[in-house]
Each structure stands twice: as C-alpha cells, then as structure tokens.
Design a protein around this motif. Sequence first.
Motif, PDB file in Angstrom:
ATOM      1  N   ASN A   4      -7.890  33.221 -24.524  1.00 11.53           N
ATOM      2  CA  ASN A   4      -6.801  34.013 -23.979  1.00 11.53           C
ATOM      3  C   ASN A   4      -5.438  33.389 -24.275  1.00 11.53           C
ATOM      4  O   ASN A   4      -4.438  33.794 -23.721  1.00 11.53           O
ATOM      5  CB  ASN A   4      -6.980  34.235 -22.471  1.00 11.53           C
ATOM      6  N   VAL A   5      -5.403  32.406 -25.183  1.00 15.40           N
ATOM      7  CA  VAL A   5      -4.158  31.753 -25.573  1.00 15.40           C
ATOM      8  C   VAL A   5      -3.934  32.009 -27.058  1.00 15.40           C
ATOM      9  O   VAL A   5      -4.761  31.667 -27.892  1.00 15.40           O
ATOM     10  CB  VAL A   5      -4.219  30.232 -25.288  1.00 15.40           C
ATOM     11  N   GLY A   6      -2.798  32.635 -27.385  1.00 19.43           N
ATOM     12  CA  GLY A   6      -2.473  32.979 -28.767  1.00 19.43           C
ATOM     13  C   GLY A   6      -1.918  31.809 -29.557  1.00 19.43           C
ATOM     14  O   GLY A   6      -1.706  30.704 -29.036  1.00 19.43           O
ATOM     15  N   THR A   7      -1.650  32.051 -30.834  1.00 17.67           N
ATOM     16  CA  THR A   7      -1.205  31.007 -31.753  1.00 17.67           C
ATOM     17  C   THR A   7       0.154  30.438 -31.369  1.00 17.67           C
ATOM     18  O   THR A   7       0.333  29.216 -31.335  1.00 17.67           O
ATOM     19  CB  THR A   7      -1.139  31.575 -33.183  1.00 17.67           C
ATOM     20  N   ILE A   8       1.106  31.303 -31.088  1.00 13.47           N
ATOM     21  CA  ILE A   8       2.442  30.825 -30.714  1.00 13.47           C
ATOM     22  C   ILE A   8       2.379  30.087 -29.386  1.00 13.47           C
ATOM     23  O   ILE A   8       3.007  29.037 -29.208  1.00 13.47           O
ATOM     24  CB  ILE A   8       3.438  32.000 -30.652  1.00 13.47           C
ATOM     25  N   ASP A   9       1.618  30.626 -28.461  1.00 16.95           N
ATOM     26  CA  ASP A   9       1.439  29.987 -27.149  1.00 16.95           C
ATOM     27  C   ASP A   9       0.819  28.603 -27.317  1.00 16.95           C
ATOM     28  O   ASP A   9       1.217  27.644 -26.659  1.00 16.95           O
ATOM     29  CB  ASP A   9       0.561  30.873 -26.270  1.00 16.95           C
ATOM     30  N   ARG A  10      -0.146  28.470 -28.213  1.00 21.99           N
ATOM     31  CA  ARG A  10      -0.782  27.174 -28.470  1.00 21.99           C
ATOM     32  C   ARG A  10       0.224  26.166 -29.003  1.00 21.99           C
ATOM     33  O   ARG A  10       0.253  25.009 -28.585  1.00 21.99           O
ATOM     34  CB  ARG A  10      -1.912  27.315 -29.478  1.00 21.99           C
ATOM     35  N   ALA A  11       1.050  26.606 -29.955  1.00 23.78           N
ATOM     36  CA  ALA A  11       2.043  25.710 -30.553  1.00 23.78           C
ATOM     37  C   ALA A  11       3.030  25.216 -29.500  1.00 23.78           C
ATOM     38  O   ALA A  11       3.368  24.024 -29.454  1.00 23.78           O
ATOM     39  CB  ALA A  11       2.782  26.417 -31.678  1.00 23.78           C
ATOM     40  N   ILE A  12       3.472  26.109 -28.639  1.00 24.89           N
ATOM     41  CA  ILE A  12       4.400  25.731 -27.573  1.00 24.89           C
ATOM     42  C   ILE A  12       3.737  24.743 -26.619  1.00 24.89           C
ATOM     43  O   ILE A  12       4.347  23.753 -26.202  1.00 24.89           O
ATOM     44  CB  ILE A  12       4.895  26.982 -26.823  1.00 24.89           C
ATOM     45  N   ARG A  13       2.476  24.997 -26.274  1.00 26.43           N
ATOM     46  CA  ARG A  13       1.756  24.105 -25.374  1.00 26.43           C
ATOM     47  C   ARG A  13       1.581  22.710 -25.982  1.00 26.43           C
ATOM     48  O   ARG A  13       1.674  21.706 -25.285  1.00 26.43           O
ATOM     49  CB  ARG A  13       0.386  24.680 -25.021  1.00 26.43           C
ATOM     50  N   ILE A  14       1.320  22.648 -27.276  1.00 24.81           N
ATOM     51  CA  ILE A  14       1.158  21.354 -27.947  1.00 24.81           C
ATOM     52  C   ILE A  14       2.468  20.575 -27.927  1.00 24.81           C
ATOM     53  O   ILE A  14       2.494  19.380 -27.618  1.00 24.81           O
ATOM     54  CB  ILE A  14       0.632  21.538 -29.383  1.00 24.81           C
ATOM     55  N   VAL A  15       3.576  21.245 -28.219  1.00 18.17           N
ATOM     56  CA  VAL A  15       4.884  20.571 -28.219  1.00 18.17           C
ATOM     57  C   VAL A  15       5.220  20.065 -26.822  1.00 18.17           C
ATOM     58  O   VAL A  15       5.639  18.916 -26.641  1.00 18.17           O
ATOM     59  CB  VAL A  15       5.979  21.523 -28.746  1.00 18.17           C
ATOM     60  N   ILE A  16       5.022  20.907 -25.812  1.00 14.84           N
ATOM     61  CA  ILE A  16       5.321  20.505 -24.432  1.00 14.84           C
ATOM     62  C   ILE A  16       4.393  19.367 -23.997  1.00 14.84           C
ATOM     63  O   ILE A  16       4.832  18.403 -23.371  1.00 14.84           O
ATOM     64  CB  ILE A  16       5.208  21.712 -23.478  1.00 14.84           C
ATOM     65  N   GLY A  17       3.121  19.471 -24.343  1.00 13.54           N
ATOM     66  CA  GLY A  17       2.171  18.428 -23.980  1.00 13.54           C
ATOM     67  C   GLY A  17       2.517  17.087 -24.598  1.00 13.54           C
ATOM     68  O   GLY A  17       2.483  16.053 -23.927  1.00 13.54           O
ATOM     69  N   LEU A  18       2.880  17.094 -25.875  1.00 13.61           N
ATOM     70  CA  LEU A  18       3.247  15.848 -26.540  1.00 13.61           C
ATOM     71  C   LEU A  18       4.548  15.280 -25.976  1.00 13.61           C
ATOM     72  O   LEU A  18       4.690  14.059 -25.826  1.00 13.61           O
ATOM     73  CB  LEU A  18       3.364  16.063 -28.047  1.00 13.61           C
ATOM     74  N   ALA A  19       5.497  16.157 -25.652  1.00 14.83           N
ATOM     75  CA  ALA A  19       6.757  15.698 -25.056  1.00 14.83           C
ATOM     76  C   ALA A  19       6.498  15.028 -23.707  1.00 14.83           C
ATOM     77  O   ALA A  19       7.062  13.970 -23.410  1.00 14.83           O
ATOM     78  CB  ALA A  19       7.714  16.870 -24.898  1.00 14.83           C
ATOM     79  N   LEU A  20       5.634  15.640 -22.903  1.00  9.14           N
ATOM     80  CA  LEU A  20       5.326  15.049 -21.604  1.00  9.14           C
ATOM     81  C   LEU A  20       4.557  13.735 -21.756  1.00  9.14           C
ATOM     82  O   LEU A  20       4.807  12.770 -21.032  1.00  9.14           O
ATOM     83  CB  LEU A  20       4.537  16.030 -20.741  1.00  9.14           C
ATOM     84  N   LEU A  21       3.625  13.690 -22.704  1.00  5.72           N
ATOM     85  CA  LEU A  21       2.874  12.450 -22.923  1.00  5.72           C
ATOM     86  C   LEU A  21       3.775  11.317 -23.411  1.00  5.72           C
ATOM     87  O   LEU A  21       3.508  10.146 -23.142  1.00  5.72           O
ATOM     88  CB  LEU A  21       1.743  12.679 -23.916  1.00  5.72           C
ATOM     89  N   SER A  22       4.837  11.657 -24.123  1.00  5.69           N
ATOM     90  CA  SER A  22       5.753  10.614 -24.595  1.00  5.69           C
ATOM     91  C   SER A  22       6.463   9.928 -23.429  1.00  5.69           C
ATOM     92  O   SER A  22       6.964   8.817 -23.579  1.00  5.69           O
ATOM     93  CB  SER A  22       6.772  11.197 -25.561  1.00  5.69           C
ATOM     94  N   MET A  23       6.483  10.588 -22.277  1.00  3.97           N
ATOM     95  CA  MET A  23       7.093   9.967 -21.098  1.00  3.97           C
ATOM     96  C   MET A  23       6.319   8.727 -20.663  1.00  3.97           C
ATOM     97  O   MET A  23       6.880   7.846 -20.013  1.00  3.97           O
ATOM     98  CB  MET A  23       7.180  10.963 -19.948  1.00  3.97           C
ATOM     99  N   LEU A  24       5.046   8.639 -21.029  1.00  6.33           N
ATOM    100  CA  LEU A  24       4.268   7.439 -20.708  1.00  6.33           C
ATOM    101  C   LEU A  24       4.862   6.206 -21.380  1.00  6.33           C
ATOM    102  O   LEU A  24       4.756   5.094 -20.873  1.00  6.33           O
ATOM    103  CB  LEU A  24       2.813   7.614 -21.136  1.00  6.33           C
ATOM    104  N   ILE A  25       5.492   6.428 -22.524  1.00  9.75           N
ATOM    105  CA  ILE A  25       6.053   5.313 -23.285  1.00  9.75           C
ATOM    106  C   ILE A  25       7.529   5.096 -22.971  1.00  9.75           C
ATOM    107  O   ILE A  25       7.972   3.973 -22.782  1.00  9.75           O
ATOM    108  CB  ILE A  25       5.872   5.565 -24.802  1.00  9.75           C
ATOM    109  N   PHE A  26       8.283   6.197 -22.900  1.00  9.97           N
ATOM    110  CA  PHE A  26       9.736   6.079 -22.854  1.00  9.97           C
ATOM    111  C   PHE A  26      10.362   6.200 -21.465  1.00  9.97           C
ATOM    112  O   PHE A  26      11.510   5.823 -21.286  1.00  9.97           O
ATOM    113  CB  PHE A  26      10.369   7.131 -23.767  1.00  9.97           C
ATOM    114  N   ALA A  27       9.669   6.729 -20.499  1.00  8.61           N
ATOM    115  CA  ALA A  27      10.262   6.941 -19.177  1.00  8.61           C
ATOM    116  C   ALA A  27      10.251   5.661 -18.347  1.00  8.61           C
ATOM    117  O   ALA A  27       9.490   4.737 -18.611  1.00  8.61           O
ATOM    118  CB  ALA A  27       9.512   8.037 -18.431  1.00  8.61           C
ATOM    119  N   GLY A  28      11.085   5.667 -17.327  1.00  4.64           N
ATOM    120  CA  GLY A  28      11.113   4.541 -16.396  1.00  4.64           C
ATOM    121  C   GLY A  28       9.810   4.483 -15.619  1.00  4.64           C
ATOM    122  O   GLY A  28       9.033   5.434 -15.580  1.00  4.64           O
ATOM    123  N   SER A  29       9.562   3.380 -14.986  1.00  6.22           N
ATOM    124  CA  SER A  29       8.272   3.145 -14.336  1.00  6.22           C
ATOM    125  C   SER A  29       7.945   4.168 -13.252  1.00  6.22           C
ATOM    126  O   SER A  29       6.783   4.500 -13.048  1.00  6.22           O
ATOM    127  CB  SER A  29       8.228   1.743 -13.754  1.00  6.22           C
TER     128      SER A  29
END
Length: 66
Positions: A4-29
């Motif tokens: 039930n998730v389309g191609t554009i929706d998948r791409a957006i989810r991947i970008v948002i997911g990777l951006a949030l995961l990068s907070m593990l490295i770059f965000a404050g404690s």
Amino acid sequence: MTENVGTIDRAIRIVIGLALLSMLIFAGSEWKWLGLIGLVPLITALAGRCPAYSVMGIKTCAKSRQ
C-alpha cells in the motif's frame, strides 16, 4: 499482505528515515534517541506496507492489473 506504499512514497520515506538515523551520529546526546525513529519509515519503505495506511484505508501505490 498487499502493498500500500507507492514508489514516490517509498523514496520520501527512505530519505526521511536516513535523515532521522543520521541524528544518531550528529545530534547532541539528549536528541540521539530521536534517530531511532528513523527505523520506522525505512522498514515500511522496504516492506512496501504501512500498517497505519491499512487502518486508514490509504493506498499510494498504483493499482495492480488483474
């Protein structure tokens, strides 16, 4: 389980997911835990299925030809 998730929706989810995961490295404690939330959009994008979409009856993928 049907997708039930389309191609554009998948791409957006991947970008948002990777951006949030990068907070593990770059965000404050005190904000590092927020990066783990990035796993949710990544998993739903890779699976092609979103449980919240199923409950609400939303489908962003193209209709299958049968």
